[in-house]
Design a protein around this motif. Structure first.
Motif, short mmCIF file in Angstrom:
data_model
loop_
_atom_site.label_atom_id
_atom_site.label_comp_id
_atom_site.label_asym_id
_atom_site.label_seq_id
_atom_site.Cartn_x
_atom_site.Cartn_y
_atom_site.Cartn_z
N TYR A 160 32.16 28.01 30.32
CA TYR A 160 33.60 28.30 30.38
C TYR A 160 34.40 27.80 29.18
N ARG A 219 24.48 31.94 44.93
CA ARG A 219 24.70 31.92 43.48
C ARG A 219 24.90 30.49 42.98
N LYS A 231 27.00 30.38 36.67
CA LYS A 231 28.42 30.03 36.74
C LYS A 231 28.49 28.53 36.49
N GLY A 234 29.46 39.46 38.82
CA GLY A 234 30.42 39.07 39.85
C GLY A 234 30.06 39.59 41.23
N ILE A 235 30.37 38.76 42.21
CA ILE A 235 30.18 39.16 43.60
C ILE A 235 31.21 40.22 43.98
N THR A 236 32.41 40.12 43.42
CA THR A 236 33.43 41.16 43.64
C THR A 236 33.00 42.46 42.97
N THR A 255 36.90 37.13 42.27
CA THR A 255 37.38 36.47 43.48
C THR A 255 38.85 36.12 43.35
N ALA A 284 37.52 35.42 33.33
CA ALA A 284 37.12 35.02 34.69
C ALA A 284 37.12 36.23 35.62
N GLU A 296 33.24 41.37 29.64
CA GLU A 296 34.06 41.02 30.81
C GLU A 296 35.29 40.28 30.31
#
Ligand code: PMP
Length: 295
Positions: free
Chosen positions: A164, A60, A159, A218-220, A256, A196, A193
């Motif tokens: 941000y 990513r 990302k 998200g990877i989570t 994360t 973060a 979302e």
């Protein structure tokens, strides 16, 4: 005692292929990234010395850079090796890992073409993103004023540091107003979302989560979807409008840093972390722990 500033700590930071003492890992004030946000990063956690989904994070990171028009001159394998070495070199076992790639100071102008791309990896101990007591009661979320940008307006899936800016503003506003974080809507006003972390809802035992096509996927989030399906739960990825929020019984965030974080309220809509959230919390805690190799 106050926490030490991030530029005043002991340890080693991996910078462009070499380890430098923590306090010496610096960039010049005329760095392109500092002026034009030409930087991308990752946030990862190591559990028992092993980074959860390390390769997915490295992929990513490289993909985020490509979305910003530059290439990180390190392979996924080299980035993974650097991260593992950072943990070893700093004697860290349970830690947060922060790779950052950025365009350097070779040129300063809107176009960053021709600037060298740098990569740094730092890691430090970071227990829980949210206050532990607050986590078990469920976080109280505000609703942000800013919306996630239209993918035609910004590289919304990267990302990237620049994306941000609105997350920082939204989180700070939420904190001033007494909330832990803020739920952000997407550019069309649908639930997106948090600043973060991704968001999941529960209704009649099934999980509902917004389609991650205009905010960070998200990877989570992906890991939790897989874990939930493994537990036999239905997971529905779909558009969710704010007027549906009162119809859900449970809500939790994934990320994360946040890990799986139960939500107690969004504005004045209350949720009670229940059986589904508890099951996901348990499954995630099991999944992140490195498996011992079979004897
Ligand atoms: N959305 C945003 C804006 C984030 O910063 C994060 C944290 N990286 C997430 C979602 C969750 O992503 P992940 O599960 O990959 O950490």
């Amino acid at each position: 005692m106050a926490e030490r500033a991030f530029d005043d700590r002991d340890g080693w930071i991996w910078l462009d292929g070499a380890f430098v003492p923590w306090r010496e890992a610096k960039a010049h004030v005329l760095t392109h990234a500092l002026h034009y946000a030409s930087s991308v990063f990752e946030g990862e956690r190591a559990y028992g010395g092993v980074i959860f989904k390390s390769a997915a994070h490295a992929r990513r990171l490289k993909a985020s850079a490509e979305m910003l028009g530059f290439e990180i001159p390190w392979t996924v394998e080299a980035i993974e090796a650097a991260k593992a070495e950072v943990l070893r070199r700093n004697g860290l076992v349970d830690a947060y890992v922060r790779p950052l790639a950025w365009r350097g100071a070779d040129k300063l102008g809107v176009s960053g073409t021709g600037t060298r791309v740098h990569l740094a990896v730092a890691a430090w101990e970071w227990p829980s993103y949210f206050d532990e007591g607050e986590r078990m009661r469920g976080l109280r979320l505000d609703v942000a004023e800013y919306r996630r940008p239209d993918p035609a307006t910004a590289p919304a899936l990267a990302k990237a540091s620049g994306v941000y800016m609105i997350a920082t503003l939204s989180r700070e506003r939420a904190e001033r107003r007494g909330f832990a974080d803020a739920l952000m809507l997407d550019w069309l006003g649908r639930v997106a979302e948090c600043t973060a972390a991704n968001v999941f809802f529960v209704r009649d035992g099934a999980l509902h989560t917004p389609i991650a096509d205009c905010f960070l996927s998200g990877i989570t989030r992906a890991a939790v979807i897989e874990l939930a399906r493994g537990l036999g739960l239905a997971v529905i990825e779909r558009r969710i409008w704010p007027d549906e929020l009162p119809s859900f019984s449970e809500c939790f965030l994934t990320g994360t840093a946040a890990e799986v974080a139960p939500v107690g309220a969004i504005g004045d809509i209350a949720y009670t972390p229940g059986a589904v959230t508890t099951a996901i919390l348990g499954a995630y805690a099991d999944a992140v722990r490195p498996r011992r190799a079979a004897a």
